[in-house]
Design a protein around this motif. Structure first.
Motif, PDB file in Angstrom:
ATOM      1  N   ILE A 188      -7.169  -0.364  13.523  1.00 30.08           N
ATOM      2  CA  ILE A 188      -6.463  -0.356  12.229  1.00 30.08           C
ATOM      3  C   ILE A 188      -6.125  -1.773  11.765  1.00 30.08           C
ATOM      4  O   ILE A 188      -6.385  -2.114  10.601  1.00 30.08           O
ATOM      5  N   ASN A 239       0.603  -5.028   5.427  1.00 32.04           N
ATOM      6  CA  ASN A 239       0.976  -3.630   5.246  1.00 32.04           C
ATOM      7  C   ASN A 239       1.113  -2.888   6.564  1.00 32.04           C
ATOM      8  O   ASN A 239       1.233  -1.659   6.562  1.00 32.04           O
ATOM      9  N   LEU A 240       1.073  -3.620   7.697  1.00 31.12           N
ATOM     10  CA  LEU A 240       1.137  -2.991   9.022  1.00 31.12           C
ATOM     11  C   LEU A 240       2.288  -3.554   9.839  1.00 31.12           C
ATOM     12  O   LEU A 240       2.619  -4.740   9.747  1.00 31.12           O
ATOM     13  N   GLY A 250      -0.081   3.810   1.806  1.00 28.38           N
ATOM     14  CA  GLY A 250      -0.089   4.127   3.234  1.00 28.38           C
ATOM     15  C   GLY A 250      -1.011   5.246   3.638  1.00 28.38           C
ATOM     16  O   GLY A 250      -0.916   5.755   4.760  1.00 28.38           O
ATOM     17  N   LEU A 290      -4.074   6.529   5.274  1.00 27.26           N
ATOM     18  CA  LEU A 290      -4.992   5.963   6.253  1.00 27.26           C
ATOM     19  C   LEU A 290      -6.026   7.027   6.628  1.00 27.26           C
ATOM     20  O   LEU A 290      -5.678   8.155   6.968  1.00 27.26           O
ATOM     21  N   ILE A 345     -11.151  -1.081   4.877  1.00 21.22           N
ATOM     22  CA  ILE A 345     -10.318  -2.208   5.314  1.00 21.22           C
ATOM     23  C   ILE A 345     -11.134  -3.482   5.507  1.00 21.22           C
ATOM     24  O   ILE A 345     -10.574  -4.584   5.518  1.00 21.22           O
ATOM     25  N   LEU A 350      -4.318  -6.922   4.570  1.00 22.43           N
ATOM     26  CA  LEU A 350      -4.269  -5.726   5.396  1.00 22.43           C
ATOM     27  C   LEU A 350      -3.052  -5.739   6.309  1.00 22.43           C
ATOM     28  O   LEU A 350      -2.271  -4.770   6.370  1.00 22.43           O
ATOM     29  N   ALA A 360       0.826  -1.194   0.000  1.00 21.90           N
ATOM     30  CA  ALA A 360       0.000   0.000   0.000  1.00 21.90           C
ATOM     31  C   ALA A 360       0.871   1.258   0.000  1.00 21.90           C
ATOM     32  O   ALA A 360       2.031   1.233   0.436  1.00 21.90           O
ATOM     33  N   VAL A 413       2.755   1.052   6.818  1.00 20.36           N
ATOM     34  CA  VAL A 413       2.023   1.685   7.912  1.00 20.36           C
ATOM     35  C   VAL A 413       2.569   1.154   9.237  1.00 20.36           C
ATOM     36  O   VAL A 413       2.695  -0.057   9.423  1.00 20.36           O
ATOM     37  N   LEU A 453      -7.811   2.328   3.814  1.00 16.33           N
ATOM     38  CA  LEU A 453      -6.392   2.272   3.492  1.00 16.33           C
ATOM     39  C   LEU A 453      -6.261   2.456   1.983  1.00 16.33           C
ATOM     40  O   LEU A 453      -6.790   1.652   1.205  1.00 16.33           O
ATOM     41  N   ASP A 454      -5.611   3.546   1.593  1.00 17.49           N
ATOM     42  CA  ASP A 454      -5.510   3.899   0.171  1.00 17.49           C
ATOM     43  C   ASP A 454      -6.887   3.985  -0.477  1.00 17.49           C
ATOM     44  O   ASP A 454      -7.102   3.552  -1.623  1.00 17.49           O
ATOM     45  N   THR A 463       3.830   5.761   6.890  1.00 16.03           N
ATOM     46  CA  THR A 463       2.707   6.377   7.587  1.00 16.03           C
ATOM     47  C   THR A 463       2.730   5.867   9.021  1.00 16.03           C
ATOM     48  O   THR A 463       2.659   4.654   9.252  1.00 16.03           O
TER      49      THR A 463
END
Length: 590
Positions: free
Chosen positions: A390, A419-420, A341, A343, A408, A416, A339, A502, A403-404, A532
């Motif tokens: 999140i 990307n965290l 990023g 949010l 989510i 998801l 992503a 993220v 997200l983007d 992010t």
């Protein structure tokens, strides 16, 4: 119609047996060995009849020669069949328990966060360790006794009926009484086993808290209170175990008394028949008496399986309930790569339970790619709850998180969370090597050069090189062999290694001393570059350069802006900042 409890027990046991299906060949071999054992049991009194009549009465030389040989051969076959059955059933049952525990553990990893909020760690652990071992008894000893001894009883009764059906029927007039005793004991033991397993979970939880919190217990002098609490829980476990033993032990003597009445009736009626010269010979009477004597042990074992059976069924209820618990919802089918990023929270509200009070209300903000958003405010205001939404640990009661530009909830959990990254105040580290903790969750073996580069970026390489085994050093449970700052830098290295766009920082420096905080802040500065970042801040001095600061109070965003803007506004942020500044100044002069 069948009793509801009986139907439930039958369904539980049938479901347990479905786990045996993959090993049906080994199971079938065990059953065959059990059948051989059962058939050999009535063969013992059947050989005694010609042995006694042919040896002591008619003095037949052929009978005297072959009957002892046949007896030795019979016991050899019985011994071999018993060995095959015992070992085979143990192998099958161990595989069943292994599969159950693996299935439990895999499902625990998929359970929603709410489940862990509502169930103690000790109770969950108890299901995997204690309860699953009780299921083992239902899958091994119970099944072995049920097959072998049931067939043995049927075979012996059939032989006794063949010898003298009138005498057999007279003796077994008392059998319904045995069935009643077994049923009453079963109902009570099932109930007691449910209660015992609940208390065992409470005791495990108490023990787990004492082990994890031993430092707090020592510092605050909590040993007497902790010991008293554990004593209370373990005493309840003891009491239920004694109650179970009373119920189990009472059934055995009652069955034996009924068996003694059967034996007395047999001796009275049988001796009158033999004495009157009727069809039952001396050898036949001894064979009948032997068959009846051989009948008592399997009947006693069959009545004795109630305790492990009911304990196993109660455990199966608990185990299958955990296995059947729905995993965290993952209805999103949309898959994305890396992503950008961006949010966004749009009118997000949240309550932990339906009908409960709102914990968050009307949360709106945007974190642009590569920017840092800080959440500040008094404790209990909802900062950590915002961060927990999140990764979808919880779902909003209302509103949308994007997200983007994608909701989510439309994304798969894997897509998801790939990307965290997250670094918390008290980072979770595993009792493994430094390298394994840094590369945790990533496929493949980490490359040494990559580990060194990541560790250097996290300001962790210096202390790692000082460890006796370097990256191969074991750090202990929760990283107990490392200092607080070292643990935090290792958690930062793990986030760097994942390289997610993220990042969530949950008070990552609040528990550190000044020197450790300086090193961790340097590592965090490297970590947050081009990511992010959502920062939950305890020390406001650490987020002065954040692109956006949100002041969260009572579940709402009451102020927003940059550091200088908020100070100039003279509102809630200014009050927080001045209060903390005065506290820090007072601490500096002490």
């Amino acid at each position: 119609m069948p009793d509801t409890a009986e139907l439930s027990s039958r369904q539980l046991y049938l479901r347990l047996l479905t786990h045996v299906r993959p090993y049906w060949r080994q199971f079938a071999l065990c059953v065959l060995a059990m059948i051989v054992m059962a058939l050999s049991e009535p063969a013992i009194p059947a050989l005694l009849k010609p042995l006694l009549d042919g040896t002591f009465v008619t003095k037949d030389p052929e009978t005297m020669k072959w009957t002892p040989i046949l007896l030795v051969g019979l016991f050899f076959v019985r011994g071999f069949a018993n060995f095959v059955a015992d070992v085979g059933f143990e192998w099958v049952s161990s595989k069943v328990v292994y599969n159950l525990r693996r299935e439990l553990f895999v499902n625990i990893l998929r359970l929603p966060t709410r489940y862990f909020d509502e169930n103690s760690t000790g109770n969950i652990i108890s299901k995997v360790t204690y309860n699953s071992s009780q299921v083992a008894a239902a899958a091994t000893r119970v099944l072995t006794v049920l097959i072998k001894d049931s067939l043995t009883v049927v075979g012996l009764i059939a032989y006794m009926l063949w010898l003298d059906w009138r005498l057999t029927l007279a003796v077994f007039l008392l059998l319904p009484l045995v069935a009643w005793v077994v049923r009453v004991a079963a109902v009570r033991m099932r109930r007691l086993n449910r209660q015992l397993q609940g208390m065992m979970g409470d005791m495990t939880h108490c023990l787990e808290e004492a082990v994890r919190g031993h430092r707090v217990i020592k510092v605050f002098g909590g040993q007497p209170a902790s010991a008293q609490r554990f004593d209370h829980q373990s005493n309840w476990v003891r009491r239920f175990q004694v109650k179970l033993k009373v119920a189990d032990a009472a059934a055995g003597p009652l069955v034996e008394i009924i068996g003694a009445l059967m034996l007395a009736l047999l001796i009275y009626v049988g001796t009158r028949q033999v004495g009157d010269g009727e069809a039952l010979t001396v050898g036949g009477f001894v064979a009948f008496l032997t068959a009846l004597g051989l009948l008592f042990p399997p009947i006693k074992r069959l009545t004795g399986i109630n305790q492990p059976l009911q304990r196993g069924l109660a455990a199966a209820e608990s185990v299958f309930a955990l296995i059947d618990h729905p995993p965290e919802p993952d209805s999103g089918g949309r898959v994305i790569g890396r992503a950008e990023g961006r949010l966004e929270f749009r009118d997000v509200c949240f309550r932990y339970r339906d009908g409960g009070d709102e914990v968050l209300s009307g949360i709106n903000f945007v974190a642009e790619p590569g920017k840092t958003v800080a959440l500040v405010g008094p404790s209990g205001g909802g900062k950590s709850t915002i961060a927990s939404l999140i990764p979808r640990f919880y779902l909003p009661s209302a509103g949308t998180i994007l997200l983007d530009g994608i909701d989510i909830r439309e994304l798969s959990l894997e897509g998801l969370r790939n990307n965290l990254s997250m670094v918390g105040q008290d980072p979770m580290l595993f009792n493994d090597t430094v390298a394994a903790n840094i590369a945790f969750g990533r496929p493949g073996a980490p490359k040494p050069q990559e580990l060194e580069r990541i560790a250097e970026a996290a300001h962790a390489l210096e202390f790692i090189r000082k460890l006796p085994e370097g990256f191969d050093a074991l750090i202990g449970e929760d990283g107990v062999r490392l200092s607080g700052g070292q643990r935090q830098r290792l958690a930062i290295a793990r986030a760097l290694y994942k390289d997610a766009p993220v990042l969530i920082l949950d008070e990552a420096t609040s528990a550190l001393d000044s020197e450790s905080e300086r090193q961790v802040q340097a590592a965090l500065q490297r970590l947050t570059e081009h990511r992010t970042t959502i920062v939950i801040a305890h020390r406001l001095s650490t987020i002065e350069h954040a692109d956006l600061i949100l002041v969260v109070k009572d579940g709402r965003i009451v102020e927003r802006g940059a550091h200088a803007e908020l100070l100039a506004a003279g509102g809630e942020y200014t009050t927080l900042y001045n209060t903390q500044f005065r506290r820090d100044q007072a601490g500096a002069f002490q």
